[in-house]
Design an enzyme around this catalytic site. Structure first.
Site, mmCIF file in Angstrom:
data_model
loop_
_atom_site.group_PDB
_atom_site.id
_atom_site.type_symbol
_atom_site.label_atom_id
_atom_site.label_comp_id
_atom_site.label_asym_id
_atom_site.label_seq_id
_atom_site.Cartn_x
_atom_site.Cartn_y
_atom_site.Cartn_z
ATOM 1 C CG ASP A 117 3.662 4.431 -1.703
ATOM 2 O OD1 ASP A 117 4.472 3.607 -0.943
ATOM 3 O OD2 ASP A 117 2.573 4.846 -1.327
ATOM 4 N NE ARG B 22 8.572 3.946 5.869
ATOM 5 C CZ ARG B 22 7.345 3.717 5.554
ATOM 6 N NH1 ARG B 22 6.900 2.897 4.413
ATOM 7 N NH2 ARG B 22 6.138 4.969 6.041
ATOM 8 C CG ASP C 104 -1.070 7.170 0.551
ATOM 9 O OD1 ASP C 104 -0.058 6.118 0.732
ATOM 10 O OD2 ASP C 104 -2.429 6.881 0.628
ATOM 11 C CB THR C 105 0.420 4.985 -4.348
ATOM 12 O OG1 THR C 105 1.561 3.834 -3.379
ATOM 13 C CG2 THR C 105 0.843 5.538 -5.354
ATOM 14 N NE ARG D 73 4.846 6.391 2.222
ATOM 15 C CZ ARG D 73 4.286 7.016 1.838
ATOM 16 N NH1 ARG D 73 4.788 7.736 0.612
ATOM 17 N NH2 ARG D 73 3.038 6.980 1.903
ATOM 18 C CD GLU E 78 -0.847 0.879 1.819
ATOM 19 O OE1 GLU E 78 -0.383 0.255 1.596
ATOM 20 O OE2 GLU E 78 -1.136 1.738 2.366
#
Length: 211
Positions: free
Chosen positions: A77, A142, A96-97, A91, A99
């Site tokens: 992501d 970001r 959310d993916t 970002r 980690e």
């Protein structure tokens, strides 16, 4: 003789009066047509204006896309791009993916899959960003954006394939939240990838590490 003269005068007067009446009627008819034509033209213009307004796309559906150049994909992501002549980290908004490179964190299941898929997508065509109404940067500096390749949403693809979850939902950066939740539900119903393991996805992230 006198009677004949009177009769002739009467005939001439009758013809004259008839001609005047005819001209007056013609003028009234002409005026009526002119008024009717103006009325029709006005109505037509009002209709056209309404039609044009009705055909104008809603501003919510309009996308203001910014062209960027890919530097590299970081994980599922996050990417690095050249934006305004400088390198910047992006970002992905609202997703959310698992980690793969977070400091002091393990590699999570499907993290490598999400990272690989994201890399494939952002390298496959013209890369563009779309910003939402709120902050354009997070607390880490970001860029926060929706990411597109050849006009197709990268976030939607990751969600539909079960490689991302909907997360970090903060108003007013929620333009596509309804669509993203539909995409997430589709993958969840089909038990794709992150949704194939019961209890793996939580409201706070993902449980477990790759052994």
């Amino acid at each position: 003789m006198k009677k004949i003269l009177i009769s002739m005068i009467a005939i001439v007067l009758s013809i004259t009066l008839a001609a005047c009446g005819s001209n007056h009627a013609a003028k009234n008819h002409s005026d009526s047509n002119g008024t009717e034509q103006v009325s029709q033209d006005t109505h037509s213009n009002e209709y056209n204006q309404t039609e044009q307004k009705a055909g104008t796309p809603h501003s919510k559906n309009q996308k203001k896309l910014v062209n960027v150049t890919l530097d590299r994909a970081i994980d599922g992501d996050t990417i690095k791009v050249i934006y305004n002549g400088k390198k910047d980290t992006v970002r992905y908004l609202l997703v959310d993916t698992p980690e793969t490179k977070k400091p002091n964190s393990c590699v999570q299941p499907y993290g490598e899959d999400a990272s690989k898929r994201n890399k494939e997508l952002v390298n496959s065509g013209k890369l563009q960003l779309e910003f939402d109404k709120g902050d354009r940067r997070d607390k880490y500096g970001r860029l926060l954006a929706y990411v597109y390749v050849d006009g197709k949403s990268v976030q939607e693809t990751l969600l539909k394939e079960g490689l991302a979850r909907v997360a970090y939902v903060y108003e007013p950066n929620t333009k596509y939240i309804d669509q993203f939740r539909l995409d997430e539900q589709e993958a969840k119903s089909d038990k794709l990838s992150i949704w194939s393991k019961s209890g793996y996805v939580t409201n706070r992230g993902f449980n477990g590490c790759v052994k």
